[in-house]
Design a protein around this motif. Sequence first.
Motif, mmCIF file in Angstrom:
data_model
loop_
_atom_site.group_PDB
_atom_site.id
_atom_site.type_symbol
_atom_site.label_atom_id
_atom_site.label_comp_id
_atom_site.label_asym_id
_atom_site.label_seq_id
_atom_site.Cartn_x
_atom_site.Cartn_y
_atom_site.Cartn_z
ATOM 1 N N LEU A 18 0.823 -1.205 0.000
ATOM 2 C CA LEU A 18 0.000 0.000 0.000
ATOM 3 C C LEU A 18 0.853 1.249 0.000
ATOM 4 N N LYS A 19 2.094 1.143 0.488
ATOM 5 C CA LYS A 19 3.006 2.275 0.464
ATOM 6 C C LYS A 19 4.123 1.988 -0.530
ATOM 7 N N ASN A 20 4.420 2.976 -1.336
ATOM 8 C CA ASN A 20 5.512 2.797 -2.279
ATOM 9 C C ASN A 20 6.841 2.846 -1.552
ATOM 10 N N VAL A 21 7.814 2.131 -2.089
ATOM 11 C CA VAL A 21 9.160 2.197 -1.506
ATOM 12 C C VAL A 21 9.694 3.611 -1.640
ATOM 13 N N THR A 22 9.453 4.215 -2.790
ATOM 14 C CA THR A 22 9.860 5.604 -3.005
ATOM 15 C C THR A 22 8.695 6.514 -2.692
ATOM 16 N N GLU A 23 8.834 7.315 -1.644
ATOM 17 C CA GLU A 23 7.759 8.206 -1.245
ATOM 18 C C GLU A 23 7.553 9.300 -2.292
ATOM 19 N N PRO A 24 6.316 9.532 -2.728
ATOM 20 C CA PRO A 24 6.066 10.600 -3.704
ATOM 21 C C PRO A 24 6.263 11.964 -3.055
ATOM 22 N N ASP A 25 6.669 12.932 -3.869
ATOM 23 C CA ASP A 25 6.895 14.273 -3.317
ATOM 24 C C ASP A 25 5.706 15.180 -3.571
ATOM 25 N N LYS A 26 4.641 14.644 -4.178
ATOM 26 C CA LYS A 26 3.450 15.438 -4.471
ATOM 27 C C LYS A 26 2.358 15.133 -3.458
ATOM 28 N N GLU A 27 1.615 16.166 -3.100
ATOM 29 C CA GLU A 27 0.503 16.000 -2.160
ATOM 30 C C GLU A 27 -0.784 15.768 -2.926
ATOM 31 N N SER A 28 -1.555 14.788 -2.503
ATOM 32 C CA SER A 28 -2.839 14.515 -3.152
ATOM 33 C C SER A 28 -3.825 15.640 -2.855
ATOM 34 N N LYS A 29 -4.412 16.191 -3.885
ATOM 35 C CA LYS A 29 -5.462 17.202 -3.710
ATOM 36 C C LYS A 29 -6.830 16.538 -3.622
ATOM 37 N N LEU A 30 -7.048 15.506 -4.452
ATOM 38 C CA LEU A 30 -8.337 14.819 -4.509
ATOM 39 C C LEU A 30 -8.113 13.336 -4.752
ATOM 40 N N VAL A 31 -8.810 12.515 -3.975
ATOM 41 C CA VAL A 31 -8.795 11.061 -4.165
ATOM 42 C C VAL A 31 -10.248 10.587 -4.189
ATOM 43 N N VAL A 32 -10.631 9.916 -5.276
ATOM 44 C CA VAL A 32 -11.981 9.373 -5.398
ATOM 45 C C VAL A 32 -11.895 7.852 -5.296
ATOM 46 N N GLN A 65 -6.504 6.609 8.784
ATOM 47 C CA GLN A 65 -5.759 5.363 8.559
ATOM 48 C C GLN A 65 -4.904 5.378 7.298
ATOM 49 N N TRP A 66 -5.169 6.288 6.358
ATOM 50 C CA TRP A 66 -4.420 6.260 5.101
ATOM 51 C C TRP A 66 -3.530 7.483 4.874
ATOM 52 N N GLU A 67 -3.444 8.369 5.851
ATOM 53 C CA GLU A 67 -2.547 9.521 5.697
ATOM 54 C C GLU A 67 -1.108 9.020 5.533
ATOM 55 N N GLY A 68 -0.426 9.525 4.526
ATOM 56 C CA GLY A 68 0.935 9.084 4.241
ATOM 57 C C GLY A 68 1.008 8.016 3.173
ATOM 58 N N TYR A 69 -0.120 7.396 2.834
ATOM 59 C CA TYR A 69 -0.139 6.380 1.786
ATOM 60 C C TYR A 69 -0.104 7.042 0.406
ATOM 61 N N THR A 70 0.293 6.265 -0.579
ATOM 62 C CA THR A 70 0.377 6.759 -1.948
ATOM 63 C C THR A 70 -0.939 6.527 -2.680
ATOM 64 N N ALA A 71 -1.448 7.580 -3.299
ATOM 65 C CA ALA A 71 -2.680 7.494 -4.084
ATOM 66 C C ALA A 71 -2.310 7.358 -5.549
ATOM 67 N N LYS A 72 -2.503 6.179 -6.079
ATOM 68 C CA LYS A 72 -2.197 5.913 -7.492
ATOM 69 C C LYS A 72 -3.430 5.309 -8.132
ATOM 70 N N GLU A 73 -3.875 5.908 -9.225
ATOM 71 C CA GLU A 73 -5.085 5.444 -9.888
ATOM 72 C C GLU A 73 -4.971 3.971 -10.264
ATOM 73 N N GLY A 74 -6.008 3.199 -9.922
ATOM 74 C CA GLY A 74 -6.024 1.780 -10.224
ATOM 75 C C GLY A 74 -5.552 0.903 -9.083
ATOM 76 N N SER A 75 -4.884 1.508 -8.081
ATOM 77 C CA SER A 75 -4.423 0.729 -6.931
ATOM 78 C C SER A 75 -5.514 0.666 -5.873
ATOM 79 N N PHE A 76 -5.216 -0.006 -4.755
ATOM 80 C CA PHE A 76 -6.227 -0.243 -3.732
ATOM 81 C C PHE A 76 -5.757 0.232 -2.355
#
Length: 373
Positions: A18-32, A65-76
């Motif tokens: 659920l977390k990428n090994v490489t932390e993204p440097d962008k902040e999620s504005k919207l997650v659907v 529970q998901w703060e800090g997780y990576t939001a990538k379209e298509g993932s869970f």
Amino acid sequence: MKLNNIVPDQVVSDKKILKNVTEPDKESKLVVLQSVGYPFLCNLVENPKIEIFDKELFELYAKEQWEGYTAKEGSFLFDQKLLPDYAFKIIKAHPDNSKITDNTSILLMEVQESREIKKIESNVRMEDVIGQERAKTKCKVIIKYLQDPASFRDWAPKNVLFHGTPGTGKTMLAKSLSNELQVPLFLVKATSLIGEHVGDGSRQIHDLFEEASALSPAVIFIDEIDAIGLDRKYQSLRGDVSEVVNALLTEMDGIDSNNGVVTIGATNNPHLLDFAIRSRFEEEIEFVLPDENERQTILELYIKSMPLAVKADVKRLSKCTKKMSGRDIKDKFLKVALHKAISEDMDTVTMDHIKYALKQYKKEKNEPKGMFA
């Protein structure tokens, strides 16, 4: 490892995906999100239906529970609290492959079992909406128009915005308009218009307006319209959301001004709407919190329908429920008191239960304890 290739035994042990090994440097504005249940358990577990009645509470729950997780379209994302290992698919992330933070807006998209657009029937009457006299007065134009659309020609009130505090009767008033005039009502949540595939959203909107026009006069009520129409300074509109907005603007502009269809958008936050959308509404109608006398009427109506008797001074209750909406009074005050009485095997709701409910409400709102402290 891709989630699509996970076998059931791997689901719990491989939560680290659920977390990428490489932390993204962008902040999620919207997650659907879209609830998908337990897709990796080979249908061995029944998928419960998720219904969210308080989107703000769900957003807080999701961030916790998901703060800090990576939001990538298509993932869970997997729930670990109420429904352990229940999966939510990320339908849209803006920007994609970004980090969920406390500033991220998280929406749960409603899953439509059928894409067929259906009108709803309602028995709500105008008098069932307590208070909101100014809103009712302004709605007289809509009533007059739907009674005789052809006579209005270019003066039709085609697009109207209902805005105000949650639970103040916006949806109820739209239902009452439909019921009293005996015209079809098409009620949709804005988040349900976000398609999973390109073109889904625009097709739904086109079908919605086409069906309403075929059955005109009719009312289209789009609830939580800010979910797709946020101002670009709050979120950039991309992909399906942009497509939905463009399709909606096209339909709201319309070609035939005499088609007898009124579009009502509803929002709790009108200031967040993009100017392009807000400017399409010829009329804005504000819904306000009930005053003391209106709260007393609301309390009396709800208490009459409760399964247990209530031993309390309704006039006193109307004073202590200041700043509550009609929905708050029912769901966050009277219902809490009722459930407390039932849990104690009581056959009457007493002042002790009322005090308990008020205390819980104040705690949730971080307000002073008030007159029953």
